[in-house]
Design an enzyme around this catalytic site. Sequence first.
Site, mmCIF file in Angstrom:
data_model
loop_
_atom_site.group_PDB
_atom_site.id
_atom_site.type_symbol
_atom_site.label_atom_id
_atom_site.label_comp_id
_atom_site.label_asym_id
_atom_site.label_seq_id
_atom_site.Cartn_x
_atom_site.Cartn_y
_atom_site.Cartn_z
ATOM 1 N N MET A 1 0.850 -1.181 0.000
ATOM 2 C CA MET A 1 0.000 0.000 0.000
ATOM 3 C C MET A 1 0.881 1.224 0.000
ATOM 4 S SD MET A 1 -3.172 0.838 -0.005
ATOM 5 C CE MET A 1 -4.027 -0.532 0.728
ATOM 6 N N CYS A 2 0.581 2.139 -0.894
ATOM 7 C CA CYS A 2 1.507 3.239 -1.088
ATOM 8 C C CYS A 2 0.785 4.448 -1.656
ATOM 9 C CB CYS A 2 2.626 2.814 -2.042
ATOM 10 S SG CYS A 2 3.321 1.189 -1.677
ATOM 11 N N GLY A 3 1.574 5.428 -2.064
ATOM 12 C CA GLY A 3 1.078 6.567 -2.818
ATOM 13 C C GLY A 3 1.945 6.754 -4.040
#
EC number: 3.-.-.-
Length: 672
Positions: A1-3
Site C-alpha cells: 500500500m503506497c502513494g
Amino acid sequence: MCGISAFLCHPGKASSNEQANAQTRHVVDELEHSLDLVGHRGPDARGHIDILTIGLGHVRLSIIDLSLSGNQPFHDQDNSIHAVVNGELYDHEYYRDQLASEFQFVGTSDCEIVIALYKHYGLSFISHLRGEFAFVLWDANRQLLIAARDRYGIKSLYYTVVQGKLLVATEIKSFLAFGLQPEWCVRTLRDQSWRIESRTFFKGVHRVLPGHYLISRPNEREEQKPYWDLEYPDKLSHDARSEEEIVQGVRKRLLEAVKIRLKADVPVAIYLSGGIDSSSVAGMVADLMRQGTKLGNESNSVPSNMKCFTVQFDEDSGADESAIARRTANWLGVDIHLVKMDEEALASRFEDAVWHSEIPLPDLNGMGRLALAEAVHAQGIKVVITGEGSDEHFAGYDAFRADLLSEPDHSWPALQLPETDRQKALAMAAKQVKYGIFGEYSETVPDATKRMLNHSHVTSTIARVGSLPFSNWTTSYGNDLPETSLIEGFDGRVRDNITKRWHPLHTAQYLFTKSFMPHFILRYNGDNIDMVNQVESRCPFLDHHLTEYVNNVPPSLKLKYLPEEKSFREKYILREAVKPYVTDEIYNISKKAYMGPRKFWPGGPLHRKIKQLVTKENVESLGFVDWNATQEAVEKAFTKQDPMGLRRTITVAQFIVLGKRFGVKPAGALPN
C-alpha cells in the site's frame, strides 16, 4: 500500500532534448512536492525516477518484503520499463514461479510482478492481476505510459493535464504541486455525472475508472479504455444447479478470498461491526487460524492472537453496533478493541475526513473509520481485513427489493411468488424505496430515461444522494437530470443489457457497484481514510474470483422470499454460505446500513462545527450554492432533527472544506 505520482511531459514537436531536459528538471522538483502531499501514505520509503519527459514517484508502506528490494520504482533488467504500484497483488507467488525463467526478480514484493507480466502478456497483463491496485508503468522503448486501476476502484487513481504535462496520482491533492488551480465544474455538479463518469467536480480532473486503464505517449492525447466489467446471466436462462451447490460455491470462493488476504510480513487485524459481512470475515479468519493459517506475521496460529476493532458510538445514537460485535468476538474467542466515538470526536475529524477522501458524502461514518484506523495504527498494525462490497453483490440493500419483484425470476422458478402476490409486494416495495436510506426521490424522470433504466427503482436513490441547494444561475449549464446522467454515463452495450438481458435486480446491483460503491463507500470507508494512519484495508468480498461467481447466482437466492414468514431475507445465499462461521444472532440479524449517527442537537459539537463552516461568506465562496436554502437546511437539521436537512447541510459543509483546502475560486455563470 503506497502513494504514487507521475508526470509525462508533452514538450511539443519542436522542442530540443536540451529544452526537454530543462523542463523535466523543474518538474522533478514538483514531483517531489507532490509526494510530500501524500507522504502519509508511505512513511517507510520514498523513490522516484525521471528520464527525459517522464517521471514516476512513490512513497511506500511496507507490507510484503520489508527489505530495500521492495522499494519502488521497479525496473526491468534492461532498465527500459519502469513502474510504481499501489496495492496488493495476491497471485504473485504463482506468477513468480511461472515467469522465473524469463524475468529476473530482485526481491519478493508482490508488486514486482507487474513488469514481468507486462513483458510476458503485453497490454493484456492487467487481466492477470488479482487484488486491490493502481499503477503507472512506462515503456521507454515504445514511449508508452500505462496507468490502471483495479476492477472495483478500491484504490483511487486520478489524472489531469497541467501546463503541457499529463499528471497521474493516487490523490487529487498531488496535482497542486504541479500548479493545478482547481475550478468547480458546475455542469457535472448539477447533473451529478461526476458520480459515474471519469470527470470529477474539478474542471479537467479525471479519475481512471474502475476496471479501466489509461494510455498516453509524448505529444499525444491520453485515452481511457476498459479491461474488465461486471457480467450477469440472461434473465430468461434457467439455472440448473442446486441451492446447496451454489452455497458451497460461494463458501469455497469466499474462504479463498479471505485466506489469501491474510498474507503479510506485518501484523493483520479485522474491522468488526454488528453485521454479517465483517462477522463472517472474522469467523472465517478464526477458523483458518485454527487450521494453521498464519495471520500476517503472527508466529502462533491461534484465534486469541487475532485483534478486532469496532467503533463504539454513543448508545443512544442509533448507530452503535459495539454490543453485537463484542458478543461475536467472545464467541470466536478473539480480542476486541472498542474505539469510542462520541459527537466531539466525530466533529473534530470532520474536515480531515473530507480532505483525505476528496469526496463529499452525506453521512458521518468516515469520521468513525478515521478513528478506527488511528486505533489500529497505535497498536502497530498495518493491515486490516474489511467487509466492503458484500451488500452490492449479495443484495443487502432494502432498495433492491422492488427491483427483485419487478419481473419474475425465470432462472429460479421454484421460488416464484404467485403473480398477484408479486404485484402487491412490488407496489409496497416501490413505495418504500422512494423514502429509503437517502430519502431522495424524483417524480419527474423522463419516460425515455426510465426505459433506458428498465424502470429500475433504485435510480433516484443513487443519482440524487447528497443533492445540493443550487443557486438559480446554475441552470445556465442545463437541466439534465441526475437519473439521465447516470444511465447515459454507461456505454451502449450496458444500456442494451439493462433493457433486454439483465434481471432488474442485477441492473440495480450494477448501478450501485459502478457509482455509489467506488465513488462514496470505498473513499469514505476504505483506502483514502485508512491510509491517513498508514493502514492498508483488504476487501475479500471484492475478489473478482468470488464476485464473478456471485453475479451468476439467481436473484431469488440473493434476496429470498420466505413464505412461512411472509418476508424477504436479504443476502440469503451469503447467510447460508457463512452459517458455520457466525453466531445464530448474526445469521438471523436483519441488514442495518452502516451509517454514522443521524440526529444532533443545537449547540452540540457538530452544530458548532457546522456553524463555523457553513457561513454566508463560505457558502458564497462556492458560487454555486444558494445561501437561503442552505440556512433552511441547517435549521431543519438541528432544530427538527430532519435527516434530509442534515444530509444537505453535511454535503454543503464538505464542499466548503474541499473548496478551502484546494484553494478553489468561486464558480461563475457562463459568459454571454
